[in-house]
Design a protein around this motif. Structure first.
Motif, PDB file in Angstrom:
ATOM      1  N   ARG A  93       0.815  -1.217   0.000  1.00  9.54           N
ATOM      2  CA  ARG A  93       0.000   0.000   0.000  1.00  9.54           C
ATOM      3  C   ARG A  93       0.854   1.276   0.000  1.00  9.54           C
ATOM      4  O   ARG A  93       0.318   2.385   0.011  1.00  9.54           O
ATOM      5  CB  ARG A  93      -0.918  -0.009   1.227  1.00  9.54           C
ATOM      6  CG  ARG A  93      -1.810  -1.259   1.313  1.00  9.54           C
ATOM      7  CD  ARG A  93      -2.464  -1.374   2.691  1.00  9.54           C
ATOM      8  NE  ARG A  93      -1.457  -1.556   3.749  1.00  9.54           N
ATOM      9  CZ  ARG A  93      -1.728  -1.528   5.055  1.00  9.54           C
ATOM     10  NH1 ARG A  93      -2.979  -1.326   5.468  1.00  9.54           N
ATOM     11  NH2 ARG A  93      -0.763  -1.688   5.936  1.00  9.54           N
ATOM     12  N   ALA A 153      -3.263   2.041   6.190  1.00  6.41           N
ATOM     13  CA  ALA A 153      -2.462   2.182   4.960  1.00  6.41           C
ATOM     14  C   ALA A 153      -1.476   3.342   5.054  1.00  6.41           C
ATOM     15  O   ALA A 153      -1.866   4.491   5.293  1.00  6.41           O
ATOM     16  CB  ALA A 153      -3.385   2.379   3.764  1.00  6.41           C
ATOM     17  N   ARG A 156      -1.594   7.443   3.685  1.00 11.17           N
ATOM     18  CA  ARG A 156      -2.954   7.954   3.496  1.00 11.17           C
ATOM     19  C   ARG A 156      -3.277   8.922   4.633  1.00 11.17           C
ATOM     20  O   ARG A 156      -2.676   8.868   5.705  1.00 11.17           O
ATOM     21  CB  ARG A 156      -3.972   6.806   3.473  1.00 11.17           C
ATOM     22  CG  ARG A 156      -3.720   5.752   2.396  1.00 11.17           C
ATOM     23  CD  ARG A 156      -3.846   6.310   0.981  1.00 11.17           C
ATOM     24  NE  ARG A 156      -3.315   5.357  -0.002  1.00 11.17           N
ATOM     25  CZ  ARG A 156      -2.038   5.339  -0.429  1.00 11.17           C
ATOM     26  NH1 ARG A 156      -1.167   6.218   0.007  1.00 11.17           N
ATOM     27  NH2 ARG A 156      -1.637   4.440  -1.303  1.00 11.17           N
ATOM     28  N   CYS A 186      -0.673  -7.463   2.475  1.00 11.15           N
ATOM     29  CA  CYS A 186       0.095  -6.294   2.004  1.00 11.15           C
ATOM     30  C   CYS A 186       1.601  -6.488   2.121  1.00 11.15           C
ATOM     31  O   CYS A 186       2.366  -5.609   1.717  1.00 11.15           O
ATOM     32  CB  CYS A 186      -0.336  -5.043   2.765  1.00 11.15           C
ATOM     33  SG  CYS A 186       0.013  -5.132   4.532  1.00 11.15           S
TER      34      CYS A 186
END
Lengths: 227, 227
Positions: A93, A153, A156, A186
């Motif tokens: 991510r 994430a 972000r 991830c």
């Protein structure tokens, strides 16, 4: 008259530098030993669509923990392919994952200020998730390192007020008591397929700067250039 | 709910990090103090025409000596503009000069492994040669630093056998007895016009990651993002 070319490969030079650095970790020798390896810098090209249009196409830079390089043992082991030598953990991510997907060209740097040496490694960056090496690296991680992949994430917008109860929970202070049975979706291993290396030594006189370029058959050519 | 934004500017954060690093230079605190400043990494985009076509457009990375940052005094001085804060000496004949001319976008990184903090600074890189700052930096250089600009063009094919008499002469071991009366024509100051900064602190809990973006009027906006 052409310059004489060093008989040492770039892997031998890197192994020597890492061994010297690992032997004296308490002196100000960078790259500092990091968990299971050494700190290095990674440059990519910023993919479009990241937080401000002005930034697209510019180089992006961050520190990564190069693994499998402790003491240079891997660099000396001929059974370890070049690309297996230079790997680091990362998050699918993250911005650097988007960068690598859009523009695989990347460069790694290790700097040794005490000996005034520098190794630059350029190549194509890919992110792996299903290989044996990924499983082996995950198995060796500390619980503290594993928890990063359970965080919200990276990069972000932060939706919780820093230090609030919600925020503390989102970034769960305590490492999980037991490692997750499976790797998080991830989790990625960044692997550099290196085809160009530059070694600089300003700590000797006369100084040395050697370029190593891999040709289409994977054979390395060395060239001495001016420092 | 939006995250609370740090009241500190990126310059205050950088000044604090540099002051802590300068106070304990004998511990393995990177960025290590360098002559008149700190070591940092600089990423540019490789210009075409450099030693192999495959490399054009890839990021390029090297270590530079950021000057004027000792102890963070410059970072705390509001009369020092952002771009005067982040300068390094370089050679007009170097690859990075060609890179900056073709693609000014560049990123600088300072990494502090002991505190697990990192500062990334992105902007437009320009090379100056006729300004007062260039003259002031040249005047403060050691003779050892000055001699680099009398060496053969960096990065070009080495035409003398390393260690031969010709080679020793080309890279003249001894610093000149007296500084040249004038700056060499190839002396440049690399200056970054920074418009994007990212501060990461993984040494506190919860961790902090703050982005600072300069808008078209030069005002900085800060945003908290996930680490």
């Amino acid at each position: 008259m052409a310059a004489e070319v060093s008989a040492l490969s770039w892997r031998e030079l890197l192994a020597d530098l890492l061994e010297t650095a690992a032997l004296s970790p308490s002196t100000p020798t960078a790259p500092s030993p990091a968990p299971d390896g050494f700190w290095a810098q990674l440059a990519t090209t910023r993919a479009a669509g990241q937080h401000d249009g002005r930034l697209a196409g510019r180089p992006a830079l961050r520190t990564v923990n190069l693994r499998g390089l402790r003491g240079g043992a891997a660099a000396r082991d001929p059974s370890v392919p070049d690309d297996r030598l230079l790997h680091f953990i990362t998050d699918a991510r993250s911005d650097k994952a988007a960068d690598a997907a859009a523009s695989p060209g990347a460069e790694l740097l290790l700097f040794f200020p005490r000996s005034m040496c520098q190794v630059r490694l350029s190549g194509a960056l890919r992110l792996e998730h299903g290989t044996d090496l990924v499983a082996a690296v995950w198995a060796r991680l500390s619980n503290k390192e594993r928890r990063y992949f359970a965080w919200p994430a990276p990069g972000r917008l932060r939706t919780t007020a820093i230090g609030s109860d919600d925020d503390m929970e989102a970034f769960a202070a305590a490492a999980p008591a037991a490692p997750p049975a499976e790797r998080p979706a991830c989790f990625r291993l960044g692997v550099l397929d290196v085809d160009f290396v530059e070694y600089l030594n300003l700590g000797t006189f006369p100084p040395v700067r050697t370029r190593y370029l891999s040709n289409s058959t994977g054979v390395w050519d060395a060239t001495e250039v001016n420092p």
